[in-house]
Design a protein around this motif. Structure first.
Motif, PDB file in Angstrom:
ATOM      1  N   ILE A  56       0.836  -1.210   0.000  1.00 19.48           N
ATOM      2  CA  ILE A  56       0.000   0.000   0.000  1.00 19.48           C
ATOM      3  C   ILE A  56       0.869   1.258   0.000  1.00 19.48           C
ATOM      4  O   ILE A  56       0.581   2.226  -0.714  1.00 19.48           O
ATOM      5  CB  ILE A  56      -0.953  -0.011   1.220  1.00 19.48           C
ATOM      6  CG1 ILE A  56      -1.952  -1.167   1.107  1.00 19.48           C
ATOM      7  CG2 ILE A  56      -1.705   1.304   1.327  1.00 19.48           C
ATOM      8  CD1 ILE A  56      -2.751  -1.408   2.365  1.00 19.48           C
ATOM      9  N   LEU A  57       1.948   1.264   0.795  1.00 13.58           N
ATOM     10  CA  LEU A  57       2.824   2.441   0.855  1.00 13.58           C
ATOM     11  C   LEU A  57       3.515   2.697  -0.476  1.00 13.58           C
ATOM     12  O   LEU A  57       3.704   3.859  -0.878  1.00 13.58           O
ATOM     13  CB  LEU A  57       3.864   2.261   1.968  1.00 13.58           C
ATOM     14  CG  LEU A  57       3.350   2.415   3.403  1.00 13.58           C
ATOM     15  CD1 LEU A  57       4.431   2.050   4.398  1.00 13.58           C
ATOM     16  CD2 LEU A  57       2.860   3.829   3.655  1.00 13.58           C
ATOM     17  N   TYR A  58       3.889   1.626  -1.179  1.00 13.54           N
ATOM     18  CA  TYR A  58       4.532   1.803  -2.492  1.00 13.54           C
ATOM     19  C   TYR A  58       3.562   2.439  -3.488  1.00 13.54           C
ATOM     20  O   TYR A  58       3.909   3.393  -4.199  1.00 13.54           O
ATOM     21  CB  TYR A  58       5.024   0.451  -3.011  1.00 13.54           C
ATOM     22  CG  TYR A  58       5.483   0.499  -4.446  1.00 13.54           C
ATOM     23  CD1 TYR A  58       6.676   1.128  -4.787  1.00 13.54           C
ATOM     24  CD2 TYR A  58       4.711  -0.050  -5.469  1.00 13.54           C
ATOM     25  CE1 TYR A  58       7.093   1.197  -6.107  1.00 13.54           C
ATOM     26  CE2 TYR A  58       5.119   0.011  -6.780  1.00 13.54           C
ATOM     27  CZ  TYR A  58       6.307   0.631  -7.090  1.00 13.54           C
ATOM     28  OH  TYR A  58       6.715   0.702  -8.396  1.00 13.54           O
ATOM     29  N   ARG A  59       2.330   1.926  -3.535  1.00 13.07           N
ATOM     30  CA  ARG A  59       1.338   2.478  -4.464  1.00 13.07           C
ATOM     31  C   ARG A  59       0.955   3.906  -4.076  1.00 13.07           C
ATOM     32  O   ARG A  59       0.734   4.763  -4.950  1.00 13.07           O
ATOM     33  CB  ARG A  59       0.102   1.580  -4.471  1.00 13.07           C
ATOM     34  CG  ARG A  59       0.350   0.220  -5.088  1.00 13.07           C
ATOM     35  CD  ARG A  59      -0.717  -0.783  -4.696  1.00 13.07           C
ATOM     36  NE  ARG A  59      -1.993  -0.450  -5.282  1.00 13.07           N
ATOM     37  CZ  ARG A  59      -3.150  -1.006  -4.912  1.00 13.07           C
ATOM     38  NH1 ARG A  59      -3.169  -1.905  -3.930  1.00 13.07           N
ATOM     39  NH2 ARG A  59      -4.274  -0.665  -5.509  1.00 13.07           N
ATOM     40  N   LEU A  60       0.893   4.177  -2.769  1.00 11.66           N
ATOM     41  CA  LEU A  60       0.548   5.525  -2.307  1.00 11.66           C
ATOM     42  C   LEU A  60       1.633   6.542  -2.674  1.00 11.66           C
ATOM     43  O   LEU A  60       1.345   7.660  -3.135  1.00 11.66           O
ATOM     44  CB  LEU A  60       0.325   5.495  -0.797  1.00 11.66           C
ATOM     45  CG  LEU A  60      -0.202   6.768  -0.134  1.00 11.66           C
ATOM     46  CD1 LEU A  60      -1.589   7.104  -0.667  1.00 11.66           C
ATOM     47  CD2 LEU A  60      -0.248   6.610   1.376  1.00 11.66           C
ATOM     48  N   GLY A  61       2.899   6.150  -2.487  1.00 11.05           N
ATOM     49  CA  GLY A  61       4.001   7.047  -2.854  1.00 11.05           C
ATOM     50  C   GLY A  61       4.039   7.328  -4.344  1.00 11.05           C
ATOM     51  O   GLY A  61       4.274   8.463  -4.777  1.00 11.05           O
ATOM     52  N   LYS A  62       3.768   6.301  -5.136  1.00 10.77           N
ATOM     53  CA  LYS A  62       3.757   6.471  -6.590  1.00 10.77           C
ATOM     54  C   LYS A  62       2.628   7.404  -7.023  1.00 10.77           C
ATOM     55  O   LYS A  62       2.803   8.265  -7.897  1.00 10.77           O
ATOM     56  CB  LYS A  62       3.599   5.096  -7.245  1.00 10.77           C
ATOM     57  CG  LYS A  62       3.878   5.075  -8.731  1.00 10.77           C
ATOM     58  CD  LYS A  62       3.804   3.660  -9.257  1.00 10.77           C
ATOM     59  CE  LYS A  62       4.044   3.633 -10.763  1.00 10.77           C
ATOM     60  NZ  LYS A  62       3.956   2.257 -11.290  1.00 10.77           N
ATOM     61  N   ALA A  63       1.451   7.240  -6.401  1.00 14.70           N
ATOM     62  CA  ALA A  63       0.306   8.096  -6.746  1.00 14.70           C
ATOM     63  C   ALA A  63       0.548   9.552  -6.337  1.00 14.70           C
ATOM     64  O   ALA A  63       0.180  10.476  -7.069  1.00 14.70           O
ATOM     65  CB  ALA A  63      -0.949   7.561  -6.065  1.00 14.70           C
ATOM     66  N   GLU A 123      -8.689  10.681  -6.190  1.00 19.37           N
ATOM     67  CA  GLU A 123      -9.619   9.660  -5.670  1.00 19.37           C
ATOM     68  C   GLU A 123      -8.874   8.385  -5.288  1.00 19.37           C
ATOM     69  O   GLU A 123      -9.177   7.753  -4.266  1.00 19.37           O
ATOM     70  CB  GLU A 123     -10.685   9.354  -6.722  1.00 19.37           C
ATOM     71  CG  GLU A 123     -11.663  10.495  -6.950  1.00 19.37           C
ATOM     72  CD  GLU A 123     -12.639  10.208  -8.076  1.00 19.37           C
ATOM     73  OE1 GLU A 123     -12.553   9.085  -8.650  1.00 19.37           O
ATOM     74  OE2 GLU A 123     -13.473  11.073  -8.380  1.00 19.37           O
ATOM     75  N   PHE A 124      -7.907   8.004  -6.103  1.00 20.45           N
ATOM     76  CA  PHE A 124      -7.127   6.794  -5.827  1.00 20.45           C
ATOM     77  C   PHE A 124      -6.298   6.956  -4.551  1.00 20.45           C
ATOM     78  O   PHE A 124      -6.175   6.027  -3.743  1.00 20.45           O
ATOM     79  CB  PHE A 124      -6.230   6.492  -7.024  1.00 20.45           C
ATOM     80  CG  PHE A 124      -5.446   5.226  -6.903  1.00 20.45           C
ATOM     81  CD1 PHE A 124      -6.071   3.991  -6.850  1.00 20.45           C
ATOM     82  CD2 PHE A 124      -4.056   5.255  -6.832  1.00 20.45           C
ATOM     83  CE1 PHE A 124      -5.345   2.822  -6.740  1.00 20.45           C
ATOM     84  CE2 PHE A 124      -3.322   4.094  -6.726  1.00 20.45           C
ATOM     85  CZ  PHE A 124      -3.976   2.870  -6.681  1.00 20.45           C
ATOM     86  N   ILE A 125      -5.725   8.153  -4.343  1.00 18.14           N
ATOM     87  CA  ILE A 125      -4.936   8.422  -3.125  1.00 18.14           C
ATOM     88  C   ILE A 125      -5.831   8.339  -1.886  1.00 18.14           C
ATOM     89  O   ILE A 125      -5.444   7.759  -0.864  1.00 18.14           O
ATOM     90  CB  ILE A 125      -4.251   9.804  -3.226  1.00 18.14           C
ATOM     91  CG1 ILE A 125      -3.095   9.749  -4.219  1.00 18.14           C
ATOM     92  CG2 ILE A 125      -3.732  10.271  -1.879  1.00 18.14           C
ATOM     93  CD1 ILE A 125      -2.509  11.091  -4.567  1.00 18.14           C
ATOM     94  N   GLU A 126      -7.030   8.907  -1.994  1.00 18.53           N
ATOM     95  CA  GLU A 126      -7.966   8.846  -0.874  1.00 18.53           C
ATOM     96  C   GLU A 126      -8.340   7.398  -0.542  1.00 18.53           C
ATOM     97  O   GLU A 126      -8.412   7.007   0.632  1.00 18.53           O
ATOM     98  CB  GLU A 126      -9.216   9.649  -1.223  1.00 18.53           C
ATOM     99  CG  GLU A 126     -10.164   9.858  -0.066  1.00 18.53           C
ATOM    100  CD  GLU A 126     -11.348  10.718  -0.431  1.00 18.53           C
ATOM    101  OE1 GLU A 126     -12.259  10.842   0.405  1.00 18.53           O
ATOM    102  OE2 GLU A 126     -11.351  11.261  -1.565  1.00 18.53           O
ATOM    103  N   GLU A 181      -7.495   2.523   3.000  1.00 18.95           N
ATOM    104  CA  GLU A 181      -7.039   1.138   3.143  1.00 18.95           C
ATOM    105  C   GLU A 181      -5.920   1.025   4.178  1.00 18.95           C
ATOM    106  O   GLU A 181      -5.900   0.098   5.005  1.00 18.95           O
ATOM    107  CB  GLU A 181      -6.547   0.609   1.792  1.00 18.95           C
ATOM    108  CG  GLU A 181      -7.650   0.232   0.831  1.00 18.95           C
ATOM    109  CD  GLU A 181      -7.096  -0.364  -0.450  1.00 18.95           C
ATOM    110  OE1 GLU A 181      -5.893  -0.732  -0.461  1.00 18.95           O
ATOM    111  OE2 GLU A 181      -7.853  -0.450  -1.428  1.00 18.95           O
ATOM    112  N   LEU A 182      -4.988   1.969   4.128  1.00 17.64           N
ATOM    113  CA  LEU A 182      -3.870   1.950   5.078  1.00 17.64           C
ATOM    114  C   LEU A 182      -4.370   2.177   6.511  1.00 17.64           C
ATOM    115  O   LEU A 182      -3.895   1.525   7.457  1.00 17.64           O
ATOM    116  CB  LEU A 182      -2.857   3.032   4.694  1.00 17.64           C
ATOM    117  CG  LEU A 182      -1.509   3.018   5.404  1.00 17.64           C
ATOM    118  CD1 LEU A 182      -0.746   1.749   5.077  1.00 17.64           C
ATOM    119  CD2 LEU A 182      -0.677   4.230   5.010  1.00 17.64           C
ATOM    120  N   GLU A 183      -5.332   3.068   6.668  1.00 15.35           N
ATOM    121  CA  GLU A 183      -5.880   3.318   7.996  1.00 15.35           C
ATOM    122  C   GLU A 183      -6.598   2.077   8.535  1.00 15.35           C
ATOM    123  O   GLU A 183      -6.441   1.719   9.711  1.00 15.35           O
ATOM    124  CB  GLU A 183      -6.851   4.504   7.911  1.00 15.35           C
ATOM    125  CG  GLU A 183      -7.302   5.024   9.259  1.00 15.35           C
ATOM    126  CD  GLU A 183      -8.196   6.246   9.136  1.00 15.35           C
ATOM    127  OE1 GLU A 183      -8.756   6.657  10.166  1.00 15.35           O
ATOM    128  OE2 GLU A 183      -8.327   6.759   8.008  1.00 15.35           O
TER     129      GLU A 183
END
Length: 334
Positions: free
Chosen positions: A149-156, A305-308, A313-315
């Motif tokens: 999740i952190l990898y996808r979040l950083g990329k977004a 929207e994807f970042i939100e 999900e991370l929370e």
């Protein structure tokens, strides 16, 4: 007295061997002796200084020349702007070759060495890209959901910053609003213009590009033959129709008669309408740039929207992890 004689003998020797020098007093000021050679003869210079009788009277001890003579000669020959420094530390005289000097109006200044950029070969670039791809694949396929999740979040988030930077290029400075007297219409005139505008079939479309120069140009072309014109805004988000109405009023100097619920605006050209020389305002985007801006805006909206979604999900994962660790800690006590 002996110091003055020593300095005089050194200056006579340097001028006799045709050496250009830049010299300071090493005894009184504790500086280095910088000598720039046009026709270097380091061997003779070092021999004369080591065998000079007055040097022994100053220090009362022997003077040792620590640097070799042959490399000194080779370096001075190869570098035309090279400099030789002589330092006197207590009982020792040292010769060393300093960095290259550049001639300037004040004197000699030290040249700054620029690091050459090493060009990577095609194979090295491919290997580097392959390494980053494998690193990303490893994170995407990690068994730990937090890493994924952190990898996808950083990329977004990086993509969001890039899109915001791209959209800044499409910001156009708005021209100063011209001062003009708005025409006052009575209720009867508004009702008549509204009915005539609804009956007419001609209209100007405002699509996904939004308001750009071509929309205002079409409005002026319609106002050649008709008093009113319909502006159909599709697709249009809730509340965006009012923004379109204000923007078109500013650019075309028209009067809004009515705004329909099906995203249709009826504009009146005005009683004292005069067609402008430049019908497409200069502070608007072109058709191609307006479409490009729309694509970046759509991408930014989906990315946000994807970042939100990822943050939620991370929370949830952290909540589940805290709950699981709490249950695990309380089970042995029970």
């Amino acid at each position: 007295m002996s110091i003055k004689l020593f300095r005089r003998h050194i200056s006579n020797f340097i001028h006799s061997t045709s050496v250009l020098h830049h010299i300071w007093d090493p005894i009184n000021k504790n500086h280095c002796l910088n000598i720039r050679y046009r026709n270097p003869n380091a061997n003779l210079l070092t021999r004369s200084l080591t065998s000079f009788p007055l040097a022994k009277q100053i220090t009362q001890k022997s003077i040792y020349v620590l640097d070799s003579i042959l490399p000194l000669k080779l370096h001075v020959r190869s570098a035309s702007n090279s400099a030789v420094e002589m330092t006197m530390d207590k009982d020792v005289v040292r010769f060393c070759i300093s960095k290259q000097l550049e001639r300037s109006s004040d004197g000699f200044t030290q040249r700054e060495t620029k690091q050459k950029r090493v060009k990577m070969s095609k194979k090295a670039k491919l290997n580097e890209l392959r390494f980053y791809r494998l690193k990303a694949k490893k994170k995407m396929r990690s068994p730990n959901p937090e890493i994924r999740i952190l990898y996808r979040l950083g990329k977004a988030k990086r993509k969001e910053e890039w899109l915001i930077e791209k959209l800044r290029k499409f910001d156009v400075r708005k021209a100063a609003a011209e001062v003009y007297d708005p025409e006052i219409l009575t209720e009867e005139e508004k009702f008549y213009l509204k009915r005539t505008g609804e009956k007419k079939k001609h209209y100007v479309p405002v699509g996904r590009r939004g308001v750009f120069g071509g929309v205002v140009l079409n409005m002026h072309l319609h106002w050649k033959n008709h008093e009113t014109v319909k502006v159909v805004c599709k697709p249009c988000k809730p509340g965006q129709i009012q923004e379109y109405a204000d923007e078109l009023t500013r650019l075309s100097k028209g009067i809004v008669i009515d705004i329909k619920p099906n995203n249709v605006i009826i504009f009146f050209r005005g009683k004292n309408y005069v067609q402008p020389e430049i019908m497409s305002p200069p502070d608007t985007l072109s058709k191609a740039k307006a479409l490009e801006k729309y694509k970046y805006e759509q991408s930014l909206e989906h990315t946000s929207e994807f970042i939100e979604k990822l943050e939620n999900e991370l929370e949830e994962y952290y909540k589940h992890k805290a709950r699981f660790s709490k249950d695990k800690g309380s089970s042995p006590k029970d």
